[in-house]
Write a protein that holds these residues in place. Structure first.
Motif, PDB file in Angstrom:
ATOM      1  N   ARG B  44     -82.983-119.635  50.128  1.00  0.00           N
ATOM      2  CA  ARG B  44     -83.788-120.746  49.633  1.00  0.00           C
ATOM      3  C   ARG B  44     -82.958-122.029  49.619  1.00  0.00           C
ATOM      4  O   ARG B  44     -81.827-122.047  49.127  1.00  0.00           O
ATOM      5  N   LEU B  45     -83.554-123.077  50.133  1.00  0.00           N
ATOM      6  CA  LEU B  45     -82.863-124.352  50.295  1.00  0.00           C
ATOM      7  C   LEU B  45     -82.739-125.070  48.953  1.00  0.00           C
ATOM      8  O   LEU B  45     -83.726-125.285  48.255  1.00  0.00           O
ATOM      9  N   ILE B  46     -81.506-125.468  48.612  1.00  0.00           N
ATOM     10  CA  ILE B  46     -81.257-126.158  47.344  1.00  0.00           C
ATOM     11  C   ILE B  46     -81.301-127.676  47.563  1.00  0.00           C
ATOM     12  O   ILE B  46     -82.084-128.393  46.963  1.00  0.00           O
ATOM     13  N   HIS B  47     -80.392-128.172  48.399  1.00  0.00           N
ATOM     14  CA  HIS B  47     -80.320-129.585  48.762  1.00  0.00           C
ATOM     15  C   HIS B  47     -79.894-129.680  50.215  1.00  0.00           C
ATOM     16  O   HIS B  47     -79.279-128.765  50.746  1.00  0.00           O
ATOM     17  N   TYR B  48     -80.206-130.808  50.832  1.00  0.00           N
ATOM     18  CA  TYR B  48     -79.754-131.029  52.186  1.00  0.00           C
ATOM     19  C   TYR B  48     -79.422-132.503  52.397  1.00  0.00           C
ATOM     20  O   TYR B  48     -79.774-133.364  51.584  1.00  0.00           O
ATOM     21  N   SER B  49     -78.734-132.766  53.502  1.00  0.00           N
ATOM     22  CA  SER B  49     -78.315-134.132  53.820  1.00  0.00           C
ATOM     23  C   SER B  49     -78.414-134.336  55.334  1.00  0.00           C
ATOM     24  O   SER B  49     -77.943-133.496  56.103  1.00  0.00           O
ATOM     25  N   VAL B  50     -79.009-135.434  55.729  1.00  0.00           N
ATOM     26  CA  VAL B  50     -79.147-135.732  57.166  1.00  0.00           C
ATOM     27  C   VAL B  50     -78.059-136.673  57.666  1.00  0.00           C
ATOM     28  O   VAL B  50     -78.052-137.046  58.842  1.00  0.00           O
ATOM     29  N   GLY B  51     -77.160-137.058  56.778  1.00  0.00           N
ATOM     30  CA  GLY B  51     -76.047-137.915  57.172  1.00  0.00           C
ATOM     31  C   GLY B  51     -75.323-138.430  55.953  1.00  0.00           C
ATOM     32  O   GLY B  51     -75.820-138.291  54.820  1.00  0.00           O
ATOM     33  N   ALA B  52     -74.163-139.024  56.162  1.00  0.00           N
ATOM     34  CA  ALA B  52     -73.376-139.550  55.049  1.00  0.00           C
ATOM     35  C   ALA B  52     -74.196-140.556  54.252  1.00  0.00           C
ATOM     36  O   ALA B  52     -74.864-141.422  54.820  1.00  0.00           O
ATOM     37  N   GLY B  53     -74.162-140.389  52.934  1.00  0.00           N
ATOM     38  CA  GLY B  53     -74.871-141.277  52.034  1.00  0.00           C
ATOM     39  C   GLY B  53     -76.323-140.927  51.793  1.00  0.00           C
ATOM     40  O   GLY B  53     -77.003-141.583  50.993  1.00  0.00           O
ATOM     41  N   ILE B  54     -76.816-139.860  52.459  1.00  0.00           N
ATOM     42  CA  ILE B  54     -78.236-139.488  52.348  1.00  0.00           C
ATOM     43  C   ILE B  54     -78.341-138.035  51.913  1.00  0.00           C
ATOM     44  O   ILE B  54     -77.800-137.143  52.567  1.00  0.00           O
ATOM     45  N   THR B  55     -79.033-137.801  50.797  1.00  0.00           N
ATOM     46  CA  THR B  55     -79.281-136.427  50.349  1.00  0.00           C
ATOM     47  C   THR B  55     -80.740-136.307  49.915  1.00  0.00           C
ATOM     48  O   THR B  55     -81.376-137.310  49.577  1.00  0.00           O
ATOM     49  N   ASP B  56     -81.230-135.085  49.914  1.00  0.00           N
ATOM     50  CA  ASP B  56     -82.610-134.852  49.476  1.00  0.00           C
ATOM     51  C   ASP B  56     -82.719-133.454  48.906  1.00  0.00           C
ATOM     52  O   ASP B  56     -81.869-132.589  49.151  1.00  0.00           O
ATOM     53  N   GLN B  57     -83.773-133.248  48.121  1.00  0.00           N
ATOM     54  CA  GLN B  57     -83.973-131.964  47.461  1.00  0.00           C
ATOM     55  C   GLN B  57     -84.653-130.976  48.385  1.00  0.00           C
ATOM     56  O   GLN B  57     -85.501-131.332  49.193  1.00  0.00           O
ATOM     57  N   GLY B  58     -84.273-129.726  48.199  1.00  0.00           N
ATOM     58  CA  GLY B  58     -84.933-128.645  48.900  1.00  0.00           C
ATOM     59  C   GLY B  58     -85.934-127.953  48.002  1.00  0.00           C
ATOM     60  O   GLY B  58     -86.562-128.572  47.153  1.00  0.00           O
ATOM     61  N   GLU B  59     -86.027-126.662  48.163  1.00  0.00           N
ATOM     62  CA  GLU B  59     -87.023-125.845  47.451  1.00  0.00           C
ATOM     63  C   GLU B  59     -86.651-125.580  45.989  1.00  0.00           C
ATOM     64  O   GLU B  59     -87.514-125.524  45.118  1.00  0.00           O
ATOM     65  N   VAL B  60     -85.345-125.411  45.704  1.00  0.00           N
ATOM     66  CA  VAL B  60     -84.898-125.027  44.352  1.00  0.00           C
ATOM     67  C   VAL B  60     -83.754-125.926  43.885  1.00  0.00           C
ATOM     68  O   VAL B  60     -82.627-125.469  43.680  1.00  0.00           O
TER      69      VAL B  60
END
Lengths: 109, 113
Positions: B44-60
């Motif tokens: 299950r995805l917790i958090h992810y990032s598409v590049g430096a300085g950018i993060t987003d929430q996952g499922e949990v």
């Protein structure tokens, strides 16, 4: 978000027989469908993947099929061997990868 | 070429303690993510990032923080550990989020008592 369902949860096959694992996904925007194999205590390892513009892909004893209309894809393992025993995960990518719950495959010698 | 490196491999925490799981990749991948794996529930995805300085929430995401100050590093912070966070944590990276092979680290086994 994407929801991936995987069946069956456990699968026991005789060595030499075929194994089939099926997955469905919910988001029609998903365009990448990998399969991972995980042995006990190890990290998941990619075994095969398929993209939305392809209906079928084969790599030796492993094949994957994709039906975009029905939103399902399947993993086929032929001539199973004891080393195929592991947990297999399907996944779908709609910008972030979502996994199915896994199938524990046991190959009986 | 080390790939995706996670530390520590094993950790026991007491309820309420905080800690950081480290993740580094040397493949110049833009996309990095953290998953937790619990029996019968897949990854299950917790958090992810598409590049430096950018993060987003996952499922949990609840109970976890992340940051991405460099392309190479993506640490996962447990703010106040709870027994429900006992799990195996995998960091992963990919060239981008558009459907490329994701490479996993070796995993971090965390027990919260």
């Amino acid at each position: 978000g994407e929801n991936v369902e995987q069946h069956p949860s456990t699968l026991s096959v005789q060595e030499g027989d075929s194994a089939v694992i099926k997955c469905t996904y919910s988001d029609s925007a998903s365009n990448y469908f990998p399969w991972y194999k995980q042995e006990l205590g190890k990290r998941p390892q990619l075994i095969i993947d398929i993209r939305s513009n392809v209906g079928e892909k084969k790599d030796q004893r492993i094949a994957v099929t994709l039906n975009k209309t029905a939103k399902h894809f399947s993993l086929h393992i032929t001539e199973t061997q004891p080393e195929d025993s592991a947990v297999y995960f399907c996944a779908a990518n709609d910008y972030k990868l979502s996994f199915g719950a896994g199938t524990t495959v046991t190959v009986r010698a | 070429n080390a790939g995706v490196t996670q530390t520590p491999k094993f950790q026991v925490l007491k309820t309420g303690q905080s800690m950081t799981l480290q993740c580094a990749q040397d493949m110049n991948h833009e996309y990095m993510s953290w998953y937790r794996q619990d029996p019968g529930m897949g990854l299950r995805l917790i958090h992810y990032s598409v590049g430096a300085g950018i993060t987003d929430q996952g499922e949990v995401p609840n109970g976890y923080n992340v940051s991405r100050s460099t392309t190479e590093d993506f640490p996962l912070r447990l703010l106040s550990a709870a027994p429900s966070q006992t799990s195996v944590y995998f960091c992963a990276s990919s060239p981008d989020a558009a459907g490329n092979t994701i490479y996993f680290g070796e995993g971090s086994w965390l027990t919260v008592v």
